[in-house]
Write a protein that holds these residues in place. Structure first.
Motif, PDB file in Angstrom:
ATOM      1  N   ALA A  64       0.759  -1.070  -0.021  1.00 25.14           N
ATOM      2  CA  ALA A  64       0.098   0.084  -0.085  1.00 25.14           C
ATOM      3  C   ALA A  64       0.836   1.326   0.001  1.00 25.14           C
ATOM      4  O   ALA A  64       0.477   2.129  -0.561  1.00 25.14           O
ATOM      5  N   VAL A  65       2.026   1.065   0.715  1.00 25.06           N
ATOM      6  CA  VAL A  65       2.838   2.339   0.894  1.00 25.06           C
ATOM      7  C   VAL A  65       3.536   2.780  -0.590  1.00 25.06           C
ATOM      8  O   VAL A  65       3.506   3.838  -1.234  1.00 25.06           O
ATOM      9  N   ARG A  66       3.988   1.583  -1.164  1.00 23.62           N
ATOM     10  CA  ARG A  66       4.573   1.805  -2.739  1.00 23.62           C
ATOM     11  C   ARG A  66       3.416   2.046  -3.546  1.00 23.62           C
ATOM     12  O   ARG A  66       3.893   3.336  -4.295  1.00 23.62           O
ATOM     13  N   ALA A  67       2.078   1.684  -3.399  1.00 23.88           N
ATOM     14  CA  ALA A  67       1.094   2.216  -4.322  1.00 23.88           C
ATOM     15  C   ALA A  67       0.961   3.478  -4.151  1.00 23.88           C
ATOM     16  O   ALA A  67       0.537   4.230  -5.392  1.00 23.88           O
ATOM     17  N   ALA A  68       0.706   4.075  -3.039  1.00 26.12           N
ATOM     18  CA  ALA A  68       0.446   5.369  -2.494  1.00 26.12           C
ATOM     19  C   ALA A  68       1.568   6.416  -3.033  1.00 26.12           C
ATOM     20  O   ALA A  68       1.287   7.597  -3.309  1.00 26.12           O
ATOM     21  N   ILE A  69       2.844   6.108  -2.792  1.00 22.86           N
ATOM     22  CA  ILE A  69       3.932   6.701  -3.153  1.00 22.86           C
ATOM     23  C   ILE A  69       3.891   6.962  -4.838  1.00 22.86           C
ATOM     24  O   ILE A  69       3.894   7.985  -5.515  1.00 22.86           O
ATOM     25  N   GLN A  70       3.535   5.708  -5.486  1.00 22.20           N
ATOM     26  CA  GLN A  70       3.433   5.932  -7.152  1.00 22.20           C
ATOM     27  C   GLN A  70       2.535   6.778  -7.456  1.00 22.20           C
ATOM     28  O   GLN A  70       2.691   7.627  -8.297  1.00 22.20           O
ATOM     29  N   GLU A  71       1.145   6.782  -6.793  1.00 18.88           N
ATOM     30  CA  GLU A  71       0.064   7.456  -7.266  1.00 18.88           C
ATOM     31  C   GLU A  71       0.662   9.074  -6.824  1.00 18.88           C
ATOM     32  O   GLU A  71      -0.009   9.890  -7.682  1.00 18.88           O
ATOM     33  N   HIS A 110       2.602  16.043   2.246  1.00 21.52           N
ATOM     34  CA  HIS A 110       1.608  16.072   3.355  1.00 21.52           C
ATOM     35  C   HIS A 110       0.248  15.095   2.618  1.00 21.52           C
ATOM     36  O   HIS A 110      -0.143  14.197   3.619  1.00 21.52           O
ATOM     37  N   HIS A 111       0.270  14.979   1.398  1.00 30.20           N
ATOM     38  CA  HIS A 111      -0.871  14.349   0.839  1.00 30.20           C
ATOM     39  C   HIS A 111      -0.567  12.841   1.187  1.00 30.20           C
ATOM     40  O   HIS A 111      -1.376  12.206   1.659  1.00 30.20           O
ATOM     41  N   LEU A 112       0.624  12.464   1.074  1.00 35.41           N
ATOM     42  CA  LEU A 112       1.137  10.865   1.173  1.00 35.41           C
ATOM     43  C   LEU A 112       0.786  10.636   2.665  1.00 35.41           C
ATOM     44  O   LEU A 112       0.253   9.558   2.983  1.00 35.41           O
ATOM     45  N   GLU A 113       1.212  11.273   3.453  1.00 35.21           N
ATOM     46  CA  GLU A 113       1.261  11.269   4.928  1.00 35.21           C
ATOM     47  C   GLU A 113      -0.111  11.175   5.295  1.00 35.21           C
ATOM     48  O   GLU A 113      -0.583  10.265   6.402  1.00 35.21           O
ATOM     49  N   SER A 114      -1.081  12.035   4.756  1.00 34.61           N
ATOM     50  CA  SER A 114      -2.365  11.753   5.265  1.00 34.61           C
ATOM     51  C   SER A 114      -3.037  10.474   4.528  1.00 34.61           C
ATOM     52  O   SER A 114      -4.082   9.957   5.351  1.00 34.61           O
ATOM     53  N   GLN A 115      -2.663  10.164   3.431  1.00 32.93           N
ATOM     54  CA  GLN A 115      -3.017   8.753   2.977  1.00 32.93           C
ATOM     55  C   GLN A 115      -2.834   7.710   3.725  1.00 32.93           C
ATOM     56  O   GLN A 115      -3.796   6.531   3.735  1.00 32.93           O
ATOM     57  N   LEU A 116      -1.613   7.756   4.392  1.00 34.56           N
ATOM     58  CA  LEU A 116      -1.160   6.546   4.822  1.00 34.56           C
ATOM     59  C   LEU A 116      -1.076   6.923   6.198  1.00 34.56           C
ATOM     60  O   LEU A 116       0.220   6.878   6.990  1.00 34.56           O
ATOM     61  N   ALA A 117      -1.867   7.562   6.948  1.00 38.61           N
ATOM     62  CA  ALA A 117      -1.765   8.091   8.099  1.00 38.61           C
ATOM     63  C   ALA A 117      -1.176   7.072   9.167  1.00 38.61           C
ATOM     64  O   ALA A 117      -1.563   5.926   9.220  1.00 38.61           O
TER      65      ALA A 117
END
Lengths: 893, 218
Positions: A72-79, A261-268
């Motif tokens: 999930a982390v990898r996917a969120a970073i990619q996105e 910030h967006h990434l950190e909030s996505q993967l709170a």
């Protein structure tokens, strides 16, 4: 009305085109300068941003929490980032490392000495990591894959490739690994940063002991530690952001921060972002603001001068216009009709000037390559608007004022003013200069901080008050020179008469009288020339000082023209004689570079020969507290056990001169750190090749005596020729030494130019110096054109009275030379003063600050030649105008 | 007696674009020492041009002019010919006395002598009190009298005055003429005055009438 206007315009264009062309040229000059400078700044900021982005070793280091869903982390970073590179990196804490000395196969040394280190870190990386992030790892010796040991750790353990190192895992039995290569980690500060911690709450210094190993091997060794001590093993994702960012560093910084910030909030709770790119862009923001500040400091006076010249050009024909207006009014024209005429002329002038100016600016932008880097049209449009306003202000406003308030008779009072201006009565010039002095003192007392960029602050700001000192010096200086020259011309007739005697001979007294009576016109000319010269000189001196200082900065970074650096085990100092004998080398100096503990703090320590180190590299006064390099080095020479420390170290340890400072240095005999006593003698702020934080400088002989090794890890070379060629030759000499690196100053200059430190001012220099020459030429030519009709009449009378050409020339040359020389002298004083203040106020730009101004003699010669040539051209041009038969003028008498 | 100026069929043509405009045609005349000559004619008849030619400021396009008693045409002014113009021709940056001494300085007279001569010239015409005033501080009549003093200061043999009273009221004009005539009476110089004013012409020995196309009438 339209018919009348068209007729008028046709008449003007046919019979007096010069009156439009002169003002048009002024408008064009202003537009071209403003647009060129704007394009330069935009282009510089974009280059700066691009370099800032490309210089970051790793854009993001995303720290994952224990138990985070890695997919999930990898996917969120990619996105979020559309990343082009995504590399997992394992970080494991260890209790330390061990190695046996002199044994290539076992940690249990045959001679019984075992080196141990304090806590260290082991990183697990994929084979693709090094090519994905090439700025993170620098290979020194051995293989490029396998277990790699950091240079400092290798020095501590005294191991090399092939040796065995024991890793003391936390909560698990130690394991042994074989070293495959030695590396340097140039970006260790960011690589080992404390991610997710508020600034200052976690130790920021990188670990002294580091091993890198392949991902699979790392997992095999530390997955068990992860199970046993999950707090000691982490995984980070190192990211290269794929999205296209704004070329404005401020906007780009905001974009990147918002992405994080967006990434950190996505993967709170699952990740924390170490945002290296935002940190670099934040620094570039300050650099960009500095660039704009420089534009203001260096460019604005030029633009103001161009406007003043334009207005003066327009005003030079005011008497003629006044007569025309009076004639029109007596023939029944209304004020409105008169203004329509002037507006029409202003429109033609403005449009022509803008077109010419824009064409010149685009030509400059294209020919200097700036058009590729910046949006040229935004600034060009702004400059065009300024040019339009200028045309109106120069032509319509005076016409309105004249039409409204003046009479023809009033125009004859041009030379009649006897009283002082209001500002003279109020001593405004002196007050402004005093304010400049006060503001300069205030800026100096604040440490010349122009750009305020507190760490962690989302916004930065410019301390705009620092503008006041140079601006007020410029204005106050100009006004004071008006006062002083008027005063001199009022009371200095006898002096003037003596001065012009070589030119005027028998007519020296009437010539002097003419100069005195025309003192207001003369003073205006002198001040215009002075402002043009001061602009040219202040810009040239600042730029020359900047360029020299950029080289000093590069030399500070590189150590010297050429630096040869290596390891203690294979020191380049052993090849000193060969390096010194290279063609193009004028001096070579060895320098020890070791490490020493000051308390628990490991610092770089440099062993030098204080008497001769200056032969190979520049020893700036700014390097030493007290501002005297010679005295500091002499002190070190006089105290064999002396040590120069950083200010921070002096304060932390409350050192007083003469205090004993016990350092722990590595002894060659056992490779252990032992105490060696040194004597604190002073503070060193910067030193060639030294890091920006704390370091130590000692006598090489004493360090060699205490450590038992006289190896010089660095050799500094001063060159008389091309440093690149010398560096290439030096590489051949040290090619057989493992881990040796040769760098030259040009590479350092390139590296420096990626920061603010920074904008390559050569482009700005060329633009401004070119315009400055035009200004000086314009001012010297213009001053002679002022009052042309009056002058023409006087010359007709003189000729009628029997004066020959030589005698009439005496009048023109006296005026021209007085304006040129007095203007140049005043301008030189003003220019040097402004340059001095500019350099002082912009101390933050320079690292280290310059010790004195550097005068560009070549440019000054060019300027003097241009001014002299323009004066000669103006005088001969005037004589051509006066060649019109005298009887034509006499008809009007 | 040697003629100061000798003109034989002098003509002067101006070019207006490609059109030839005759200003003076076939003018013949001579000026002897002590002559008082008025040149009369309507506006545009070439009076000023004739004076300019006589003063060496302009050259004829036809005919011939010479200065038998004055010598080389390149060295006529300021010592041999003095000129007075219609409007004030004083240099604004210089005081009255500086204006008067200017031709002397131009003629390489030492500054001290030039100043003495200028002061005397002003004194002779009763203007010593305004010696240090600037032209803009003088009335029209005073300025013209200073111009006369300037023309006289270098003691020329011929004075050419181009409508010197044209901008003055009648009493002032008469006064200026009195001054001029008195001064040349004393110096023995010849005087040629271009004028419209019959009252001035009446006070001259000779009158040259010029028609509109610049031809001599008598």
């Amino acid at each position: 009305m339209m018919f009348f206007l068209t007729k008028w315009l046709k008449g003007v264009l046919t019979h007096r085109p010069e009156r439009l062309l002169e003002t048009m040229a002024g408008v064009a000059l202003t537009v071209a300068l403003l647009a060129s400078l704007g394009i330069f700044v935009t282009s510089s900021v974009q280059v700066m941003t691009r370099r800032a982005i490309s210089d970051v070793p790793v854009d993001w280091q995303v720290l994952t929490a224990s138990g985070a869903d890695m997919a999930a982390v990898r996917a969120a970073i990619q996105e979020t980032t559309s990343c082009s590179v995504l590399e997992p990196v394992g970080y494991a804490d260890t209790d330390g490392f061990e190695a046996g000395s002199g044994n290539a196969t076992d940690s249990a040394s045959s001679n019984g000495t075992v080196q141990t280190t304090g806590p260290g870190k082991v990183l697990g990386i994929r084979t693709s990591y090094a090519s994905a992030f090439p700025r993170e790892i620098r290979w020194l010796t051995g293989a490029r894959q396998g277990v790699l040991i950091a240079q400092q750790t290798a020095a501590n353990l005294h191991v090399k490739e092939g040796d065995i190192v024991t890793i003391r895992r936390m909560g698990l039995p130690p394991v042994q690994v074989r070293i495959d290569g030695v590396i340097d980690l140039p970006a260790a500060d960011s690589l080992f940063q404390a991610i997710g911690m508020p600034a200052g709450t976690a130790p920021q210094a990188p670990p002294d002991n580091v091993l890198l190993m392949p991902d699979a091997q790392w997992r095999a060794l530390f997955d068990p530690q992860l199970a046993a001590r999950p707090d000691t093993v982490r995984t980070q994702y190192h990211v290269r952001i794929g999205r296209t960012l704004s070329m404005d560093p401020d906007n780009a910084c905001t974009e990147v921060t918002q992405m994080a910030h967006h990434l950190e909030s996505q993967l709170a709770g699952s990740v924390a972002v170490g945002d290296n790119l935002a940190a670099r862009l934040a620094a570039a923001r300050a650099d960009a603001l500095y660039a704009k500040v420089l534009f203001l400091f260096l460019g604005l006076p030029g633009a103001i001068l161009a406007m003043m010249l334009t207005i003066a050009v327009a005003a030079s024909g005011s008497q003629h216009r006044l007569r025309e207006q009076a004639l029109l009014r007596t023939r029944g024209a209304s004020i409105s009709q008169v203004l329509h005429i002037e507006t029409l002329e202003a429109i033609i002038t403005g449009m022509g000037g803008i077109l010419l100016g824009v064409a010149a600016a685009v030509l400059i932008a294209v020919s200097t390559g700036m058009a590729e880097n910046g949006n040229i049209w935004g600034w060009t449009a702004g400059a065009a608007i300024a040019g339009w306003i200028l045309a109106i202000a120069a032509m319509v406003a005076p016409a309105w004022k004249q039409a409204r308030y003046h009479t023809v008779a009033a125009s004859k009072t041009l030379m009649r003013r006897t009283g002082d201006f209001l500002w003279q009565k109020m001593w405004l010039d002196v007050i402004i200069l005093a304010l400049a002095g006060i503001e300069f003192w205030r800026t100096a007392s604040s440490g010349y901080q122009v750009v305020l960029a507190p760490e962690g602050a989302p916004q930065i700001s410019v301390h705009y008050e620092v503008f006041i000192a140079p601006l007020f010096l410029w204005i106050g200086g100009a006004l004071l020179s008006v006062r002083l020259w008027e005063r001199f011309l009022s009371h200095g007739r006898n002096t003037l008469s003596r001065l012009v005697h070589p030119i005027a001979g028998n007519l020296s007294d009437p010539v002097a009288a003419t100069l005195v009576r025309q003192r207001f016109t003369m003073t205006r000319g002198i001040v215009l020339v002075a402002l043009a010269v001061s602009f040219a000189l202040s810009t040239a001196i600042f730029n020359t000082t900047y360029n020299v200082q950029s080289r000093v900065d590069a030399e500070l970074t590189n150590g010297a023209d050429v630096q040869v650096s290596g390891l203690t085990i294979s020191p380049p100092g052993g090849r000193l004689a060969e390096l010194e004998a290279l063609p193009g080398v004028t001096a070579a100096q060895p320098m020890m570079h070791r490490f020493a503990y000051v308390g628990h703090d490991l610092q770089d320590i440099y062993g030098i020969d204080p008497r001769h180190i200056g032969d190979a590299t520049h020893m700036s006064n700014a390097f030493f507290e007290g501002g005297n390099a010679r005295a500091s080095l002499s002190l070190l020479e006089q105290h064999p056990d002396g040590v120069l420390v950083a200010e921070e170290t002096r304060n932390d340890f409350q050192l007083q001169p003469g205090d004993t400072l016990n350092l722990r240095v590595q002894f060659a005999a056992d490779h252990h750190y032992h105490v060696a006593p040194f004597r604190f003698i002073g503070v060193v702020r910067e030193f060639p090749t030294a890091p920006r934080d704390s370091f130590l400088v000692v006598n090489a002989a004493y360090l060699a005596q205490k450590t038992g090794s006289d190896a010089s890890e660095i050799v500094l070379l001063r060159t008389s020729g091309n440093p690149v060629q010398v560096a290439n030759r030096a590489r051949n000499i040290v090619a057989s030494l493992p881990g040796v690196r040769v760098t030259d100053i040009t590479a350092a200059q390139h590296a420096i130019s990626s920061g603010l430190t920074f904008i390559n001012l050569r482009g700005l220099t060329r633009i401004e110096l070119l315009f400055a020459v035009v200004f000086v030429m314009g001012a010297t030519g213009l001053i002679l054109a002022i009052g042309l009709s009056e002058r023409r009449r006087n010359f007709a009378i003189l000729e009628a009275l029997g004066a020959d050409h030589r005698q009439m020339d005496a009048f023109i040359w006296s005026e021209a030379l007085l304006m040129l020389l007095a203007g140049a002298m005043t301008g030189a004083l003003l220019g040097v003063g402004i340059a001095e203040i500019l350099v002082k106020v912009l101390t933050g730009v320079f690292d280290p600050p310059p010790e004195h101004l550097y005068i560009p003699w070549g440019y000054m010669m060019l300027l003097a030649t241009a001014a002299a040539a323009s004066t000669i051209i103006a005088v001969y041009g005037m004589k051509l105008i006066f060649r019109r038969p005298v009887v034509e003028e006499l008809r009007n008498l | 007696m040697n003629e100061l100026v000798r003109m034989d069929a002098v003509g002067r043509v101006w070019m207006q674009g490609k059109t030839r405009v005759p200003v003076i045609a076939f003018f013949t005349g001579a000026v002897l020492p002590g002559d008082r000559i008025a040149v009369m004619g309507p506006s545009g008849s070439g009076k000023s041009t004739l004076l300019h030619i006589m003063g060496g400021l302009d050259a004829p396009t036809s005919g011939h002019i010479s200065w038998p008693a004055l010598g080389d045409a390149r060295h006529l002014r300021p010592q041999k010919i003095g000129m007075v113009f219609q409007m004030t021709s004083l240099l604004a940056p210089l005081t009255a006395v500086e204006n008067v001494e200017l031709p002397l300085l131009v003629g390489n007279v030492a500054p001290v002598e030039a100043r003495a001569a200028a002061v005397k010239a002003l004194d002779d015409i009763g203007l010593i009190s305004i010696a240090d005033k600037f032209p803009e501080e003088l009335s029209g009549g005073q300025a013209q009298r200073v111009a006369v003093a300037r023309a006289l200061a270098s003691r020329p043999k011929l004075i050419l005055a181009d409508e010197p009273t044209g901008q003055l009221d009648h009493p002032t004009a008469q006064h200026l003429l009195d001054v001029l005539l008195a001064a040349i009476e004393y110096s023995g110089a010849a005087l040629v005055v271009a004028t419209h004013d019959p009252a001035i012409a009446d006070r001259m020995q000779t009158v040259w009438h010029i028609r509109r196309n610049g031809q001599e009438e008598a």
